[in-house]
Write a protein that holds these residues in place. Structure first.
Motif, PDB file in Angstrom:
ATOM      1  N   ASP A 182      33.363  41.721  45.864  1.00  0.00           N
ATOM      2  CA  ASP A 182      34.330  40.890  46.581  1.00  0.00           C
ATOM      3  C   ASP A 182      34.145  39.392  46.335  1.00  0.00           C
ATOM      4  O   ASP A 182      35.052  38.618  46.605  1.00  0.00           O
ATOM      5  CB  ASP A 182      34.258  41.175  48.095  1.00  0.00           C
ATOM      6  N   PRO A 184      33.033  37.624  43.246  1.00  0.00           N
ATOM      7  CA  PRO A 184      32.546  37.511  41.868  1.00  0.00           C
ATOM      8  C   PRO A 184      32.273  36.081  41.452  1.00  0.00           C
ATOM      9  O   PRO A 184      31.547  35.846  40.490  1.00  0.00           O
ATOM     10  CB  PRO A 184      33.696  38.111  41.052  1.00  0.00           C
TER      11      PRO A 184
ATOM     12  N   LEU B  54      40.439  38.345  44.928  1.00  0.00           N
ATOM     13  CA  LEU B  54      40.078  39.717  45.276  1.00  0.00           C
ATOM     14  C   LEU B  54      40.734  40.129  46.587  1.00  0.00           C
ATOM     15  O   LEU B  54      40.662  39.375  47.555  1.00  0.00           O
ATOM     16  CB  LEU B  54      38.554  39.813  45.430  1.00  0.00           C
ATOM     17  N   ARG B  82      44.362  33.682  36.545  1.00  0.00           N
ATOM     18  CA  ARG B  82      43.176  34.388  36.055  1.00  0.00           C
ATOM     19  C   ARG B  82      43.082  35.745  36.708  1.00  0.00           C
ATOM     20  O   ARG B  82      43.527  35.935  37.842  1.00  0.00           O
ATOM     21  CB  ARG B  82      41.897  33.627  36.445  1.00  0.00           C
ATOM     22  N   LEU B  84      40.239  37.999  38.189  1.00  0.00           N
ATOM     23  CA  LEU B  84      38.824  38.035  38.562  1.00  0.00           C
ATOM     24  C   LEU B  84      38.302  39.459  38.381  1.00  0.00           C
ATOM     25  O   LEU B  84      39.057  40.424  38.466  1.00  0.00           O
ATOM     26  CB  LEU B  84      38.649  37.606  40.020  1.00  0.00           C
ATOM     27  N   ASN B  85      37.022  39.577  38.127  1.00  0.00           N
ATOM     28  CA  ASN B  85      36.390  40.894  37.946  1.00  0.00           C
ATOM     29  C   ASN B  85      36.965  41.657  36.758  1.00  0.00           C
ATOM     30  O   ASN B  85      37.037  42.887  36.782  1.00  0.00           O
ATOM     31  CB  ASN B  85      36.555  41.777  39.196  1.00  0.00           C
ATOM     32  N   ARG B  96      44.482  35.809  40.429  1.00  0.00           N
ATOM     33  CA  ARG B  96      44.514  34.591  41.231  1.00  0.00           C
ATOM     34  C   ARG B  96      45.202  33.473  40.455  1.00  0.00           C
ATOM     35  O   ARG B  96      45.004  33.340  39.241  1.00  0.00           O
ATOM     36  CB  ARG B  96      43.123  34.141  41.618  1.00  0.00           C
TER      37      ARG B  96
END
Lengths: 456, 627
Positions: A182, A184, B54, B82, B84-85, B96
């Protein structure tokens, strides 16, 4: 715990009967039962038709070992007691195959039913009329009381705190995994890869340790391990024979399971006693005294109950003392045998109850059985049914936690993305939560925010 | 005076929740009025200039799938996108975007102003007008009464907003704007419980005075990943963010001035969020950390303002300046707007139902920060659902309640109405128990149909969706039925990808299950007649490769569904259920759970209590039949 899983329980009264019935209820009842029940070779088990009976064997799917010869009755929803799919397995072999079958069913995905659960389901599914609702309410209410009492007992025994400690470590590991998912972009070090694998290995061994420490489980499955000890020729063998003559438990040997020695079982007032090292007892005539004592000491080591036999017609012997000393830490009863002969033995200086018995005439045997029962009841297993329920429930939960941890470890080793690891860590957390209280997301978040500096 | 026109739906507030609520209601055919204190503050981003991330990206995609607006607007006004993860599995990837704040605000203003059936007016609402337990309208500070059948309150941090900068405090709804002093009193008079929360924001800095060369640059993805399932964005110029860190000197300055912190001096009574602590909190709670991240986000293309993410603070202005100037690259920095903490009133959300309608007043809905949440996306999601449900109620249709197993929106609302919140509530993926099936990539598969059914998905969007579904279906069938025979070409490719050769005919589907292979590899073996759109190809790859885990979650959903399906009647008399503890009884009476599933999620409600509840329900049902 709340979802409509498949439950199973032995539905015949405990004790020795001709047959024992295990009832399974739930959506997966047929599937679960099919995993452990193998019909006669020429018959494929696809019991689509309701209310059919099948002949076959209960088998361990892992080893292929036959546990018992059995009949399986398939009753499809809704015309059943619970209005769910119900399967009943009639075992023939008495207590041990029943227990073993239960274990296999639980391993195959069923859950030990809570007291009153079949009735509860029957009610909730509209099978039982309103009049019986009160009875169900009582069952549910008493169940909470019961589990409350059980929880307290276990608390005293330390199980609760050990499970809580494991859950706490697990929560930390999970919080770390979740924080990595959650957050990163945070500048935090989370537990991944090798470190996580090590954590999981330690957690796994912790759960295994708890599982292995379940003395109740073993006792209820196998009976109380009972050692009859003493130097040669004091009458151990006669005592065993005298007891067996009155109270031999009919326990069909479990095919395929290996036991080192031939075992005998006694049913004393409903308690199953398993006599360990019967070979040692019976071979004493040919044995040198040293060897006899050595065997006795070994048997004491593994016993829940120790019956020390002394010869009342002889003065106390030095090796008698060695055996008596070894029993000090154990639950022991001193039996002064040969009470039909003139007594020359002085009263031994021990804490344990002393019972005079004559194996030849049967005198004193009732006193002995009474003493055994009393000792068991004072001891570890205070209330038998109670302990069984609590123990089996905890054990199931621990087994589930173990399975989840193993899957999580595999995911770590396989290099899977953390959310897949988290699925099984959550599963394990839920299982441990069943023992000591519910699991909530809030606990995980709380831990994340406590352990990691989150927040941009 | 009473305004001549009578509305179906009145929305108070024009932030992220208000805009979605007003647009949804108007698009569903309700005559709608949106009232805001300031027409120039529509869809203002009060805090950081970013949307998504997220779990929040998941929310934006769900809003888009249902026919909401947030995704469209950010796609048009984003200046960096972007994922994320990206290195993790598909369920926990989050999109995001950095927004151009002013362009975002103006773009949304344009959408709401042009929306047919929606009137946008300036007005400060001070009273909700109620008759016989039903809402009938609102009244503004200049004595205008607007009549409406439904009222949705989306007032953000404005209810009795109180800003703190050091030991200085003054009433304000957001920096530079008036608070709404009387509306929460009106709610109190109607019987609502009102609580107090706190949040905070960092200083905005002048980019001309920042030495970016001392920081690491963080660009967006290229090509930019968008939010909308339908429109392909025409992005603005894309710009980077920058990363720097606090240091020991920063921390010393903070520690030395804690006596001037309203947080540590006990001046602030409201509860702040744990996930978004002020820098003073971070320094005190994590004393062993020698540095904390500072992420500089551009506030737009036409401004020099930068948002200093990571150093939210309510320390006095002079300390803010010294502290910032101790940071690498900010030695000469000029503060343009100072950071502050703000306290505001909220209505604990166990007072609303899953439809977001209040339990107490019929036709009155709460959405956004008034329910104790934080975040633009959380607000927009609630606004959308409140707008939808107000419209459905007026049309005498059934409420739309999304399940926890089908959406983050469902998780969000269920958490709020079931468990309430003690701090500003933010969405995390860890809140979703069925996380693996609630992915960004399948938000349209999960929710498009529902959006279409309620009338929010127009024909063009629906057409895009049905074509995507068709091509997924056809391609799945093709992968299942097409088999490749072992041969040198096939096995060379397999070995090159590090996976084992095949020795017998194998379906494309089976090959795609191998983790070493992607959809791109599979089509080199046997291509479809028409190449697939990338979204469809991605969907196929995910569904096949993660089938095992997905199936496990679907099984969990299935197991729990019977409890979710057991509806508790609204007139359930908890006092009459024997055996419940006082605490459990009180909680059940407060929350009034809609189903047994929801009841089981209330903290402190035990499995035994649930059993008693089920029995009581059954008895009630049968009693009725008999009587």
């Amino acid at each position: 715990m709340l979802d409509q899983d498949t439950i199973c329980a032995v539905s015949t009264p405990p004790g020795e009967g001709g047959i024992g019935i295990i009832r399974i209820s739930g959506n997966d009842a047929v599937a679960v039962a099919s995993k452990v029940f193998k019909p006669r070779a020429d018959k494929q088990l696809t019991p689509e038709e309701s209310h059919t009976i099948h002949y076959g064997h209960v088998m361990d799917p892992a080893t292929g070992d036959v546990v018992d010869e059995a009949l399986m009755t398939v009753m499809k929803s809704p015309a059943t007691y619970t209005r769910e799919d119900v399967v009943e397995i009639n075992c023939h072999g008495g207590m041990i195959p029943l227990r073993r079958t239960m274990e296999l069913l639980i391993a195959a995905g069923a859950r030990q039913a809570e007291p009153g659960e079949f009735t509860k389901r029957a009610f909730l599914n509209g099978r039982i009329d309103l009049v019986q609702a009160e009875a169900v309410m009582d069952i549910i209410r008493s169940r909470t009381e019961l589990s409350h009492r059980a929880a307290n007992e276990q608390l005293l025994g330390g199980l609760s705190s050990e499970v809580a400690a494991l859950r706490d470590r697990l929560l930390s590991a999970l919080a770390s995994v979740e924080a990595g998912i959650d957050f990163p972009e945070e500048d935090i070090e989370t537990d991944t890869g090798r470190l996580l694998a090590e954590d999981l290995a330690e957690l796994l061994s912790g759960v295994e340790k708890l599982l292995s420490s379940f003395i109740y489980g073993r006792i209820l499955r196998d009976g109380f391990a009972t050692a009859i000890v003493g130097r040669p020729n004091v009458g151990k063998s006669s005592l065993l024979n005298a007891l067996l003559k009155q109270d031999r438990a009919i326990v069909t040997p479990v095919p395929g399971t290996t036991r080192d020695v031939i075992e005998e079982y006694l049913n004393v007032g409903g308690m199953l006693l398993r006599i360990v090292d019967t070979a040692g007892i019976r071979e004493t005539h040919d044995m040198v005294e040293q060897e006899g004592v050595r065997r006795s000491l070994g048997a004491i080591e593994n016993a829940d109950v120790v019956l020390v036999v002394l010869d009342g017609s002889e003065p106390i012997h030095e090796s008698d003392y060695r055996v008596l000393d070894a029993v000090k830490e154990k639950k022991g009863i001193v039996i002064v045998n040969k009470s039909d002969l003139p007594r020359t033995l002085e009263r031994p200086d021990v804490q344990a109850p002393i019972i005079a018995v004559s194996c030849r005439t049967g005198e004193g045997l009732d006193d002995l059985k009474h003493a055994i029962l009393e000792m068991i009841q004072q001891g570890a297993v205070a209330a038998r049914d109670h302990a069984w329920a609590v123990n089996q429930r905890h054990r199931t939960a621990l087994e589930q936690a173990k399975a989840s941890l193993q899957k999580a470890s595999e995911s770590v080793t396989g290099g899977l993305s953390p959310e897949f690891i988290a699925v099984d860590l959550r599963g394990a957390l839920d299982s441990l939560g069943l023992i000591i209280g519910a699991t909530y997301t809030e606990d995980i978040l709380e831990r994340i925010f406590n352990d990691f500096c989150i927040g941009k | 005076m009473t305004f001549q026109k009578k509305y179906d739906v009145i929305v108070i507030g024009a932030g992220h929740a208000g805009c979605e609520a007003a647009l949804a209601a108007a698009r569903m055919g309700c005559s709608t009025l949106m009232l805001t204190m300031n027409l120039d503050s529509i869809a203002v981003m009060s805090c950081n200039p970013a949307i998504g991330g997220l779990a929040k990206g998941h929310l934006v995609k769900e809003i888009d799938a249902l026919g909401g607006e947030m995704g469209n607007v950010i796609d048009r006004t984003g200046i960096q996108f972007r994922i994320l993860n990206r290195s993790k599995g598909p369920a926990v990837r989050g999109t995001r975007a950095q927004a151009d704040k002013q362009k975002y605000r103006l773009a949304m203003k344009e959408v709401v102003e042009k929306q047919q059936g929606l009137d946008v007016k300036q007005g400060l609402v001070e009273r909700v007008v109620v008759e016989d337990g039903k809402v009938i309208g609102v009244e503004t500070n200049i004595g205008v009464q607007y009549q409406g059948s439904a009222v949705i309150i989306t007032t953000g941090t404005f209810l009795k907003g109180l800003i703190h900068i050091g030991l200085v405090q003054y009433p304000s709804g957001r920096a530079g704007e008036f608070p709404s002093e009387k509306l929460s009193d009106s709610l109190r008079e109607l019987g609502f419980a009102i609580g107090r929360l706190k949040t905070g924001t960092p200083a905005r800095l002048n980019g001309r005075t920042i030495d970016f060369s001392k920081m690491s640059m963080q660009p967006g993805d290229d090509p930019p990943p968008f939010f909308s399932f339908t429109e392909k964005g025409h992005p603005l110029r894309q710009v980077p963010c920058y990363l720097t860190y606090t240091n020991e000197r920063t921390h010393e300055l903070i520690r030395g001035n804690l006596d001037r912190s309203p947080l540590y001096g006990g001046v602030i009574k409201g509860v702040g969020p744990r996930y978004c602590p002020s820098i003073e909190d971070k320094v005190m709670r994590f004393a062993d950390r020698d540095r904390h991240q500072v992420f500089l986000e551009p506030e737009g293309l036409d401004t020099e303002e930068y948002y200093a993410n990571g150093v939210s603070t309510s320390l006095p202005y002079d300390v803010q300046e010294k502290m910032l100037r101790s940071i690498n690259g900010l030695e000469e920095v000029e503060i343009m707007r100072s950071g502050y903490a703000i306290e505001y009133d909220f209505a604990p959300p166990t007072q609303i139902r899953h439809s977001l309608e209040t339990k107490r007043i019929e036709g009155l809905y709460f959405a956004g920060q008034i329910n104790g949440t934080s975040g633009y996306e959380e607000a927009a999601a609630q606004g959308l659902m409140a707008g939808i449900n107000a419209a459905l109620k007026i049309q005498e249709r059934e409420h739309l309640v999304l399940a926890r197993s089908e959406s983050y929106i469902g998780v969000l609302i269920d958490d709020l109405v079931t468990r309430g919140t003690l701090e500003p509530y933010r969405m995390f993926t860890s809140r979703a128990e069925y996380r693996l099936i609630l992915r960004e990539d399948n938000a349209d598969l999960r929710l498009r149909q529902k959006g279409r059914d309620i009338g929010l998905v127009d024909d063009a969007a629906w057409d895009v969706f049905t074509r995507k579904m068709q091509s997924i279906e056809q391609e799945m069938a093709r992968l299942r039925t097409t088999r490749v025979k072992p041969g040198s070409a096939v096995n060379e490719m397999l070995e090159a990808r590090g996976t084992t050769a095949i020795v017998e005919g194998t379906s494309l589907e089976q090959l795609l299950k191998r983790p070493e292979l992607g959809y791109g590899d599979i089509v080199t073996l046997a291509a479809p007649s028409e190449p697939l759109a990338p979204e469809a190809a991605e969907q196929i790859e995910i569904q096949i490769q993660y089938e095992g885990f997905i199936q496990r979650q679907l099984d969990q959903v299935e197991r729990f569904s019977s409890l979710e399906g057991k509806k508790i009647p609204l007139d359930m008399d908890y006092a009459a259920i024997p055996g419940l503890t006082t605490e459990v009884r009180q909680k059940l009476m407060d929350v009034q759970p809609a189903s047994i599933g929801q009841a089981s999620r209330i903290s402190g409600v035990t499995p035994a209590a649930i059993s008693l509840l089920i029995v009581a329900m059954e008895r009630k049902k049968r009693g009725k039949v008999a009587g």
